[in-house]
Design a protein around this motif. Structure first.
Motif, PDB file in Angstrom:
ATOM      1  N   TYR A 113      30.702  53.223  27.900  1.00  6.57           N
ATOM      2  CA  TYR A 113      29.840  52.149  27.364  1.00  6.57           C
ATOM      3  C   TYR A 113      30.581  51.248  26.376  1.00  6.57           C
ATOM      4  CZ  TYR A 113      26.064  54.877  29.461  1.00  6.57           C
ATOM      5  OH  TYR A 113      25.265  55.549  30.343  1.00  6.57           O
ATOM      6  N   HIS A 114      31.877  51.281  26.455  1.00  3.47           N
ATOM      7  CA  HIS A 114      32.714  50.461  25.564  1.00  3.47           C
ATOM      8  C   HIS A 114      32.297  48.993  25.700  1.00  3.47           C
ATOM      9  CE1 HIS A 114      36.319  48.736  23.810  1.00  3.47           C
ATOM     10  NE2 HIS A 114      36.829  49.925  23.602  1.00  3.47           N
ATOM     11  N   PRO A 115      32.184  48.282  24.581  1.00  2.70           N
ATOM     12  CA  PRO A 115      31.771  46.872  24.675  1.00  2.70           C
ATOM     13  C   PRO A 115      32.733  46.006  25.492  1.00  2.70           C
ATOM     14  CG  PRO A 115      32.413  47.467  22.412  1.00  2.70           C
ATOM     15  CD  PRO A 115      32.321  48.739  23.196  1.00  2.70           C
ATOM     16  N   ASP A 116      33.961  46.475  25.674  1.00  3.07           N
ATOM     17  CA  ASP A 116      34.932  45.685  26.443  1.00  3.07           C
ATOM     18  C   ASP A 116      34.955  46.029  27.935  1.00  3.07           C
ATOM     19  OD1 ASP A 116      35.612  44.631  24.009  1.00  3.07           O
ATOM     20  OD2 ASP A 116      37.434  45.825  23.771  1.00  3.07           O
ATOM     21  N   ARG A 117      34.059  46.905  28.391  1.00  3.50           N
ATOM     22  CA  ARG A 117      34.050  47.211  29.840  1.00  3.50           C
ATOM     23  C   ARG A 117      33.961  45.917  30.649  1.00  3.50           C
ATOM     24  NH1 ARG A 117      32.036  51.738  32.757  1.00  3.50           N
ATOM     25  NH2 ARG A 117      32.161  50.462  34.631  1.00  3.50           N
ATOM     26  N   LEU A 118      34.703  45.861  31.725  1.00  2.00           N
ATOM     27  CA  LEU A 118      34.594  44.713  32.626  1.00  2.00           C
ATOM     28  C   LEU A 118      33.310  44.873  33.419  1.00  2.00           C
ATOM     29  CD1 LEU A 118      38.263  44.576  33.995  1.00  2.00           C
ATOM     30  CD2 LEU A 118      37.238  43.114  32.247  1.00  2.00           C
ATOM     31  N   LEU A 119      32.455  43.861  33.388  1.00  6.47           N
ATOM     32  CA  LEU A 119      31.138  43.997  34.015  1.00  6.47           C
ATOM     33  C   LEU A 119      30.895  43.033  35.170  1.00  6.47           C
ATOM     34  CD1 LEU A 119      29.019  44.579  30.773  1.00  6.47           C
ATOM     35  CD2 LEU A 119      29.851  46.296  32.393  1.00  6.47           C
ATOM     36  N   HIS A 120      31.785  42.068  35.335  1.00  5.61           N
ATOM     37  CA  HIS A 120      31.629  41.163  36.477  1.00  5.61           C
ATOM     38  C   HIS A 120      32.995  40.632  36.904  1.00  5.61           C
ATOM     39  CE1 HIS A 120      31.734  38.456  33.075  1.00  5.61           C
ATOM     40  NE2 HIS A 120      30.659  39.032  32.618  1.00  5.61           N
ATOM     41  N   PRO A 121      33.093  40.152  38.136  1.00  2.00           N
ATOM     42  CA  PRO A 121      34.384  39.625  38.602  1.00  2.00           C
ATOM     43  C   PRO A 121      34.791  38.392  37.794  1.00  2.00           C
ATOM     44  CG  PRO A 121      32.892  39.999  40.451  1.00  2.00           C
ATOM     45  CD  PRO A 121      32.080  40.135  39.206  1.00  2.00           C
ATOM     46  N   MET A 122      36.094  38.184  37.693  1.00  5.19           N
ATOM     47  CA  MET A 122      36.581  37.033  36.932  1.00  5.19           C
ATOM     48  C   MET A 122      37.793  36.409  37.621  1.00  5.19           C
ATOM     49  SD  MET A 122      36.045  37.975  32.964  1.00  5.19           S
ATOM     50  CE  MET A 122      37.089  39.401  32.839  1.00  5.19           C
ATOM     51  N   ARG A 123      37.975  35.132  37.274  1.00  6.80           N
ATOM     52  CA  ARG A 123      39.110  34.373  37.818  1.00  6.80           C
ATOM     53  C   ARG A 123      39.919  33.876  36.628  1.00  6.80           C
ATOM     54  NH1 ARG A 123      36.969  30.153  41.742  1.00  6.80           N
ATOM     55  NH2 ARG A 123      35.755  29.490  39.943  1.00  6.80           N
ATOM     56  N   ARG A 124      41.225  33.893  36.782  1.00  7.09           N
ATOM     57  CA  ARG A 124      42.103  33.473  35.682  1.00  7.09           C
ATOM     58  C   ARG A 124      41.984  31.977  35.441  1.00  7.09           C
ATOM     59  NH1 ARG A 124      47.442  31.743  35.704  1.00  7.09           N
ATOM     60  NH2 ARG A 124      47.656  32.169  37.928  1.00  7.09           N
ATOM     61  N   GLY A 141      45.508  36.119  29.472  1.00  9.37           N
ATOM     62  CA  GLY A 141      44.281  36.908  29.443  1.00  9.37           C
ATOM     63  C   GLY A 141      43.000  36.088  29.338  1.00  9.37           C
ATOM     64  N   ARG A 142      43.046  34.818  29.746  1.00  5.11           N
ATOM     65  CA  ARG A 142      41.808  34.014  29.724  1.00  5.11           C
ATOM     66  C   ARG A 142      41.224  33.939  31.123  1.00  5.11           C
ATOM     67  NH1 ARG A 142      41.345  28.760  28.176  1.00  5.11           N
ATOM     68  NH2 ARG A 142      43.549  28.292  28.509  1.00  5.11           N
ATOM     69  N   PHE A 143      39.950  34.271  31.227  1.00  6.52           N
ATOM     70  CA  PHE A 143      39.283  34.349  32.529  1.00  6.52           C
ATOM     71  C   PHE A 143      37.923  33.685  32.464  1.00  6.52           C
ATOM     72  CE2 PHE A 143      42.246  37.888  32.501  1.00  6.52           C
ATOM     73  CZ  PHE A 143      42.767  37.879  33.786  1.00  6.52           C
ATOM     74  N   GLU A 144      37.400  33.342  33.658  1.00  9.55           N
ATOM     75  CA  GLU A 144      36.003  32.904  33.705  1.00  9.55           C
ATOM     76  C   GLU A 144      35.254  33.761  34.720  1.00  9.55           C
ATOM     77  OE1 GLU A 144      35.881  28.858  35.024  1.00  9.55           O
ATOM     78  OE2 GLU A 144      36.456  29.366  37.086  1.00  9.55           O
ATOM     79  N   ARG A 145      33.988  33.933  34.451  1.00 11.80           N
ATOM     80  CA  ARG A 145      33.162  34.758  35.326  1.00 11.80           C
ATOM     81  C   ARG A 145      32.942  34.065  36.671  1.00 11.80           C
ATOM     82  NH1 ARG A 145      27.263  37.326  33.814  1.00 11.80           N
ATOM     83  NH2 ARG A 145      26.862  38.183  35.889  1.00 11.80           N
ATOM     84  N   ILE A 146      33.018  34.848  37.742  1.00  9.89           N
ATOM     85  CA  ILE A 146      32.657  34.350  39.068  1.00  9.89           C
ATOM     86  C   ILE A 146      31.780  35.388  39.759  1.00  9.89           C
ATOM     87  CG2 ILE A 146      34.666  32.833  39.426  1.00  9.89           C
ATOM     88  CD1 ILE A 146      36.031  35.088  40.964  1.00  9.89           C
ATOM     89  N   SER A 147      31.212  35.018  40.896  1.00  7.66           N
ATOM     90  CA  SER A 147      30.363  35.988  41.610  1.00  7.66           C
ATOM     91  C   SER A 147      31.238  36.865  42.504  1.00  7.66           C
ATOM     92  CB  SER A 147      29.355  35.230  42.482  1.00  7.66           C
ATOM     93  OG  SER A 147      30.051  34.620  43.566  1.00  7.66           O
TER      94      SER A 147
END
Ligand code: MGD
Ligand code: MGD
Ligand code: SF4
Ligand code: MO
Length: 685
Positions: free
Chosen positions: A65-76, A83-89
């Protein structure tokens, strides 16, 4: 105000298994309330676990349950490594990956490379659907050598498959030698048995350049120079044979090549070995006397002694010792390197190599990934990383980073967290953890196959590795029915020959192999070509290596010329509160380790004007890293120790010990890295 009249929801308990790359493979008892895992305990009824977990996995909910868990796909969206990303589906992510891989697969599929290791040891979330996918498209093979392949190869030559003694018997040993094994850190359940043996009068000995947590609790500690274990084993053989401390019957009945071995060991008298290993002849004499006169005598070897150039040979030589004294006669004696050879897994069913339909793609060694990514003659254009963090854990990190930074390289990373490697991803995909998916695990430190039931629903939009590869297969137009197999079907297929996965799933584990108190090799029966312990190995000769045990000096020897510039041998063994680079981002565990330290002997520190607690620069021709000096005689003179493997981005200079390690030379056997064969210099900052 307390909600006095609401009855708390009941707690359900789910049977799990620790997925980590650790010999103990504990049975987990996961407590779940209202769909949330509230506690992860060790199962009391599983004998090796005995109701206890290590500090790391006792905090599993903190990691999950770490707050940094990756929870959705991302694109650089930043530069590689930033390490900068944006959320994608998911749809966009899968379409983007398939869009890049499809033309490569059509034109030259070998330009696609999977990169994975043992982030999970699960057979399902490890290499099942993933390998089917890569086999079907014809991607390059990955040679998975980063950990144990040198020791495995050395063990194979001498004894065959690794069917180590049963750790449940270790409390009955009278002598336990920890050889390149810091059990308190890396196999704490074995350590618990050893402590019980100690209470019952056993003698414990550590062979380790570092006074590790384990070494300090042993009765004696031989602090040899890193990479000199093959010589020490020959020195012990010398004394055992010279003094008639061998089991003549066992040797006559169950070994091959004793005469030749005697001659070879004759060339390694204690005085010579002492000078190679940087120890005293008396240490060798007394260990040999103890080993030759105590029953049951057990060698607990871990992989610490095989991370030098002669690591295969070192393991090979150590594996000869129990045969010489007949220690294999005792169920509590012999050797425990690993127990994986005890299990028969159906890899064909899991990985479906038949999907290659006769193609034989090239093989790329994971230990030289930097070289591979920078090789213009045989390019890698796409890299799919899962269950591994190569930017932190692979040797010669500066080169690895140069490879990962290539603008034209398409990189996909499946992860729980935004690791050092994830920072280089073009597409970053959120994976489930052990609490969220199904698996079956083949352990390497005990005799039980383990099952893991999902305890909670996937967090956020995370998906199991299997599901991610199913989606990719579909998007790539792969139609073989195996790409629709469920995780249950895959788990069952791994073990189908022997038993019903659902039964194991309900029980949590299943014991496999010989009963507990049977000495498996009391009457020989080794899985070598001769069925004997092969002191002389024709297979070794066929491989182009010495058919007899010998000493192979480290590549970066403290007595070599290079030592004039880089006089200190550096080792970077596992830190207790991390598991390789996993858990470094869990705050409480990182706090327990403190900082990336360099342990240095007071004399070596004084020579360099290093003051305790100051930062120092550790460097060689490959790179440099800033660590904080801990002045301590835990490190012997001439050896410095940086407990590992830190996340680079959590260190003050964005680097870790792998800045210094070598990827130009591999081990004598097994094509493995020489992490602990590494000369450095240290300077005050
Ligand atoms: N807590 C924790 N547990 C772990 C891991 C972890 O990172 N943290 N890693 C897991 C993994 S992937 C593995 S492969 C296993 C085993 O991992 P190993 O690498 O075998 O680790 P250790 O058991 O810590 O034992 C290594 C010991 O060998 C010593 N050593 C280093 N060089 C030499 C040498 O040349 N000769 C000798 N005799 N000793 C040497 C080190 O000082 C250290 O104390 O542990 C697993 N368990
Ligand atoms: N200097 C130095 N370097 C070393 C070593 C050393 O002793 N010293 N030890 C070496 C050894 S023995 C080994 S085995 C290697 C280990 O190297 P790796 O196998 O790369 O192990 P980890 O660093 O633990 O990284 C595993 C990653 O997998 C992710 N993961 C876990 N489960 C899953 C899952 O289900 N799905 C997905 N997609 N990801 C998951 C974790 O979040 C983690 O980031 O490191 C090696 N590197
Ligand atoms: S990391 Fe090892 S000791 Fe810790 S819970 Fe997992 S298997 Fe057990
Ligand atoms: Mo490992």
């Amino acid at each position: 105000m307390a909600a006095t009249d609401t009855v708390p929801s009941p707690v359900t308990r789910v049977k799990g298994a620790c997925p980590h790359d650790c010999p103990d493979t504990c049975a987990l008892d996961v407590h779940v309330r209202d769909g949330i895992a509230i506690k992860v305990l060790g199962a009391a009824a599983h004998a090796p676990t005995a109701g206890v977990l290590c500090t790391k996995v006792a905090r599993y909910t903190e990691r999950t349950y770490h707050p940094d868990r990756l929870l959705h796909p991302m694109r650089r969206i930043g530069t590689k490594g930033e390490g900068r990303f944006e959320r994608i589906s998911w749809d966009t992510a899968i379409a983007a990956i398939a869009g890049r891989l499809k033309p490569m697969a059509a034109e030259n599929p070998e330009r696609i490379l999977p990169y994975s290791y043992a982030g999970t040891m699960g057979l399902v979330q490890g290499d099942s659907m993933s390998m089917r996918f890569f086999h079907q498209i014809g991607a390059s093979f990955l040679d998975r050598t980063i950990c144990a392949s040198a020791g495995t190869a050395g063990h194979e030559l001498t004894l065959g498959r690794r069917v180590g003694m049963d750790m449940e018997m270790a409390d009955q040993a009278k002598l336990i030698i920890f050889w390149g094994s810091n059990a308190i850190t890396s196999s704490v359940h074995f350590w618990a048995r050893a402590q019980e043996a100690k209470r019952r009068g056993a003698t414990l000995v550590a062979i380790d350049p570092y006074r590790s947590l384990t070494a300090e609790k042993c009765h004696s500690h031989i602090a040899l120079l890193p990479g000199t274990d093959s010589a020490l084993a020959l020195g012990l053989m010398h004394v055992l044979i010279r003094d008639g401390l061998i089991d003549r019957d066992y040797v006559a009945d169950h070994t091959l090549g004793f005469e030749a071995l005697s001659e070879r060991a004759g060339a390694y008298p204690p005085q010579r070995v002492a000078s190679i290993c940087g120890i005293t002849a008396a240490e060798i004499e007394s260990l040999a006397q103890l080993y030759g006169t105590t029953r049951p005598a057990l060698i607990r070897a871990n992989y610490g002694m095989q991370r030098a150039r002669g690591g295969g040979m070192a393991t090979r030589n150590i594996a000869c010792l129990p045969a010489l004294i007949g220690a294999f006669r005792d169920a509590a004696g012999g050797l425990l390197l690993a127990t994986g050879g005890n299990f028969d897994i159906d890899r064909q069913a899991l990985e479906r190599p038949d999907l290659l339909t006769g193609r034989v793609p090239r093989t790329i060694n994971m230990s030289t990934i930097g070289h591979a990514l920078l090789d213009e003659a045989a390019p890698v254009d796409a890299l799919i990383v899962y269950n591994s963090n190569p930017v932190a854990v692979a040797p010669d990190s500066a080169r690895v980073v140069r490879g990962f930074s290539r603008e034209d390289l398409f990189t996909v990373v499946l992860e729980h967290f935004q690791t050092d490697t994830a920072d280089y991803a073009d597409i970053l995909l959120p994976a489930t953890t052990q609490l969220e998916h199904l698996d079956v695990i083949k352990p390497y430190g005990h005799y039980y196959m383990m099952a893991n039931n999902p305890a909670i629903a996937p967090l956020g939009e995370s998906k199991p590795n299997t599901e991610i590869f199913r989606l990719l297969a579909k998007a790539m137009g792969l139609t073989d029915p195996c790409f629709s197999d469920s995780d249950e079907t895959i788990a069952q297929s791994a073990v189908a020959k022997d038993w019903d996965f659902n039964a194991v799933r309900a029980a949590g584990w299943k014991r496999v192999g010989s009963p507990k108190d049977v000495a498996r090799f009391a009457d020989g029966g080794f899985d070598t070509p001769s069925g004997k312990v092969e002191f002389f190995s024709s297979r070794a000769r066929a491989l182009g290596v010495d058919p007899l045990p010998d000493y192979i000096a480290p590549q970066e020897d403290t007595r070599s010329e290079a030592a004039s510039r880089y006089p200190l041998a550096m080792i970077s063994p596992p830190a207790r509160n991390f598991l390789n680079s996993s858990f470094v981002n869990v705050r409480s565990l990182r706090a327990a380790e403190g900082e990336p330290w360099l342990d240095i002997h007071p004399d070596d520190a004084a020579k360099r004007g290093i003051v305790a607690g100051n930062y120092v620069r550790v460097f060689n021709d490959r790179g440099s890293v800033e660590l904080r000096a801990r002045i301590t005689d835990r490190a012997r003179r001439g050896v410095v120790v940086g407990l590992s493997v830190w996340w680079k981005k959590l260190a003050r200079d964005g680097k870790n010990a792998n800045e210094l390690t070598n990827s130009d030379t591999l081990t004598d056997l097994g094509r493995a890295p020489i992490f602990y064969d590494c000369l450095v210099q240290v300077a005050a900052l």
